[in-house]
Design an enzyme around this catalytic site. Structure first.
Site, short mmCIF file in Angstrom:
data_model
loop_
_atom_site.label_atom_id
_atom_site.label_comp_id
_atom_site.label_asym_id
_atom_site.label_seq_id
_atom_site.Cartn_x
_atom_site.Cartn_y
_atom_site.Cartn_z
N HIS A 99 -1.81 -0.74 -9.67
CA HIS A 99 -2.37 -1.55 -8.58
C HIS A 99 -3.04 -2.83 -9.11
CE1 HIS A 99 -4.13 -1.53 -4.25
NE2 HIS A 99 -3.96 -2.75 -4.71
N ARG A 150 0.86 -1.18 0.00
CA ARG A 150 0.00 0.00 0.00
C ARG A 150 0.90 1.24 0.00
NH1 ARG A 150 -3.33 -3.13 -1.30
NH2 ARG A 150 -5.34 -3.60 -0.33
P1 NDP Z 1 -0.81 -10.83 5.78
O1 NDP Z 1 -1.81 -10.09 6.59
O2 NDP Z 1 -1.00 -12.29 5.57
O3 NDP Z 1 0.64 -10.64 6.42
C1 NDP Z 1 1.13 -9.40 6.80
C2 NDP Z 1 2.60 -9.53 7.15
O4 NDP Z 1 3.09 -8.23 7.54
C3 NDP Z 1 2.84 -10.47 8.33
O5 NDP Z 1 4.04 -11.16 8.17
C4 NDP Z 1 2.94 -9.48 9.51
O6 NDP Z 1 3.71 -9.95 10.59
C5 NDP Z 1 3.63 -8.32 8.86
N1 NDP Z 1 3.38 -7.11 9.63
C6 NDP Z 1 2.19 -6.50 9.86
N2 NDP Z 1 2.37 -5.42 10.65
C7 NDP Z 1 3.69 -5.34 10.90
C8 NDP Z 1 4.49 -4.46 11.66
N3 NDP Z 1 3.95 -3.42 12.32
N4 NDP Z 1 5.80 -4.68 11.71
C9 NDP Z 1 6.36 -5.74 11.06
N5 NDP Z 1 5.66 -6.62 10.33
C10 NDP Z 1 4.33 -6.42 10.25
O7 NDP Z 1 -0.71 -10.07 4.39
P2 NDP Z 1 -0.43 -10.67 2.93
O8 NDP Z 1 0.94 -11.20 2.86
O9 NDP Z 1 -1.52 -11.57 2.51
O10 NDP Z 1 -0.58 -9.33 2.05
C11 NDP Z 1 0.24 -8.20 2.29
C12 NDP Z 1 -0.37 -6.97 1.69
O11 NDP Z 1 -0.29 -6.99 0.27
C13 NDP Z 1 -1.87 -6.78 1.93
O12 NDP Z 1 -2.14 -6.28 3.22
C14 NDP Z 1 -2.23 -5.76 0.86
O13 NDP Z 1 -2.08 -4.47 1.36
C15 NDP Z 1 -1.20 -6.02 -0.23
N6 NDP Z 1 -1.81 -6.52 -1.46
C16 NDP Z 1 -1.55 -5.85 -2.63
C17 NDP Z 1 -2.06 -6.29 -3.82
C18 NDP Z 1 -1.71 -5.62 -5.09
O14 NDP Z 1 -2.27 -5.96 -6.13
N7 NDP Z 1 -0.79 -4.67 -5.10
C19 NDP Z 1 -2.94 -7.48 -3.89
C20 NDP Z 1 -3.14 -8.12 -2.62
C21 NDP Z 1 -2.60 -7.64 -1.45
P3 NDP Z 1 3.24 -11.24 11.44
O15 NDP Z 1 3.44 -12.41 10.50
O16 NDP Z 1 4.17 -11.27 12.56
O17 NDP Z 1 1.81 -11.03 11.79
#
Ligand code: NDP
Length: 314
Positions: free
Chosen positions: A277, A229
């Site tokens: 996007h 994002r």
């Molecule tokens: P998940 O919710 O499965 O995982 C999020 C990851 O980020 C986890 O490893 C989490 O840590 C980590 N995280 C969250 N907050 C923090 C923080 N404050 N500090 C450090 N690490 C953090 O997300 P996905 O992998 O499924 O997707 C990631 C993002 O990709 C989505 O949220 C979306 O915004 C984006 N996206 C973009 C698309 C596009 O077309 N451009 C399409 C689909 C998604 P932990 O494992 O410890 O919880």
């Protein structure tokens, strides 16, 4: 009302086509009534909402909502709303969406690792610009966020032989990926990323996380890929770093404001690849399986899978 044979799922998305979703859900759950919002005759029968960015006030029409399904993986637009019903919110968990994202990330990493942007610029000037290729094992690639999509992408890059490191909130073990976790590890992580891939969700904690100061921790001439994002990174600081070439190239799929305004300086930087996007999308036939499972769970009084922690924001 029987909850098993007369409940309705309402669909809303301005970007996804309804018919493939209706057809996929009809196959997965023949006894579910799937309708577009403007085709719902009895709002009280609606128990499930499958939505991407519905208009403000959308949910108030449906008093019996038991499940809100975000039509995508990133839930920031939903969790930021003040009109969500008191029902669980789930994200899509779709193996084909993860594969599509891993494909985009692999493309971006390979493009940077093989210096393709250098050759694209040289070609426009009719210049033969030999750059000796480096072995993948020598190139340090960092993935920020090791969730469903992030972990899949990290594994895909590792499969290509890159020196992959990952960073997340809680500790992880991923074969072929050197994982670190938490704010205390962030500076060292950034300092080791010749190519940084941002795959964090947008939450109150991650908004602006990649500030000017943190971008400056990347090695000189690093490459930057953002598929998560826009607001996770300070866009003005990124433009500045790209202009000074302290970040030498970027692949950007997401932006602070979308569509990216015509006035954005990013459009005019020749070291930036902009895509609108679409790094990954939810695919009805594979995503319907998970939605069907969650509808069955709600019908039988069980909590849904892949529920979002609204307070945490992902
Ligand atoms: P998940 O919710 O499965 O995982 C999020 C990851 O980020 C986890 O490893 C989490 O840590 C980590 N995280 C969250 N907050 C923090 C923080 N404050 N500090 C450090 N690490 C953090 O997300 P996905 O992998 O499924 O997707 C990631 C993002 O990709 C989505 O949220 C979306 O915004 C984006 N996206 C973009 C698309 C596009 O077309 N451009 C399409 C689909 C998604 P932990 O494992 O410890 O919880």
């Amino acid at each position: 009302m029987s909850r098993t044979d007369s409940d309705t799922l309402v669909f809303h998305s301005a970007v996804d086509v309804f018919e493939p979703w209706r057809a996929a859900l009809a196959t997965a759950l023949p006894n579910l009534d799937v309708r577009r919002a403007d085709d719902v005759a009895d709002p009280a029968s609606v128990r499930y909402a499958l939505v991407w960015n519905p208009p403000q006030g959308f949910f108030a029409r449906f008093p019996n909502l038991a499940l809100v399904i975000n039509l995508g993986a990133g839930v920031d637009a939903l969790t930021a709303r003040d009109d969500l019903p008191d029902a669980p919110v789930t994200r899509l968990s779709d193996p084909l969406m993860a594969r599509m994202m891993a494909g985009y990330v692999l493309f971006a990493v390979l493009r940077h690792a093989r210096d393709i942007p250098v050759f694209e610029r040289a070609q426009r000037e009719g210049r033969w610009a030999y750059v000796h290729p480096r072995a993948a094992e020598e190139i340090r690639v960092g993935v920020m966020g090791l969730g469903e999509l992030g972990a899949a992408a990290a594994k895909e890059i590792a499969r290509q032989g890159f020196d992959v490191r990952g960073w997340s909130r809680s500790p992880k073990t991923i074969e072929g990926v050197a994982c670190s976790a938490g704010m205390a590890a962030l500076s060292a992580f950034l300092g080791g990323c010749e190519i940084l891939v941002v795959m964090l969700p947008l939450t109150p904690e991650t908004r602006g996380l990649l500030s000017a100061e943190r971008l400056a921790l990347l090695p000189e001439g690093a490459k930057f890929v953002n598929v998560s994002r826009g607001p996770v990174v300070d866009e003005a600081a990124l433009v500045d770093a790209l202009t000074r070439r302290s970040i030498s190239d970027a692949t950007l799929d997401v932006f602070e404001t979308e569509p990216l305004p015509e006035t954005s300086p990013l459009w005019r930087l020749d070291n930036v690849l902009i895509t609108p996007h679409l790094a990954s999308i939810a695919l009805p036939t594979s995503a319907a399986t998970q939605i069907a499972e969650n509808v069955r769970r709600i019908r039988s009084g069980q909590p849904p899978l892949h529920a979002v922690d609204r307070r945490r924001g992902y």
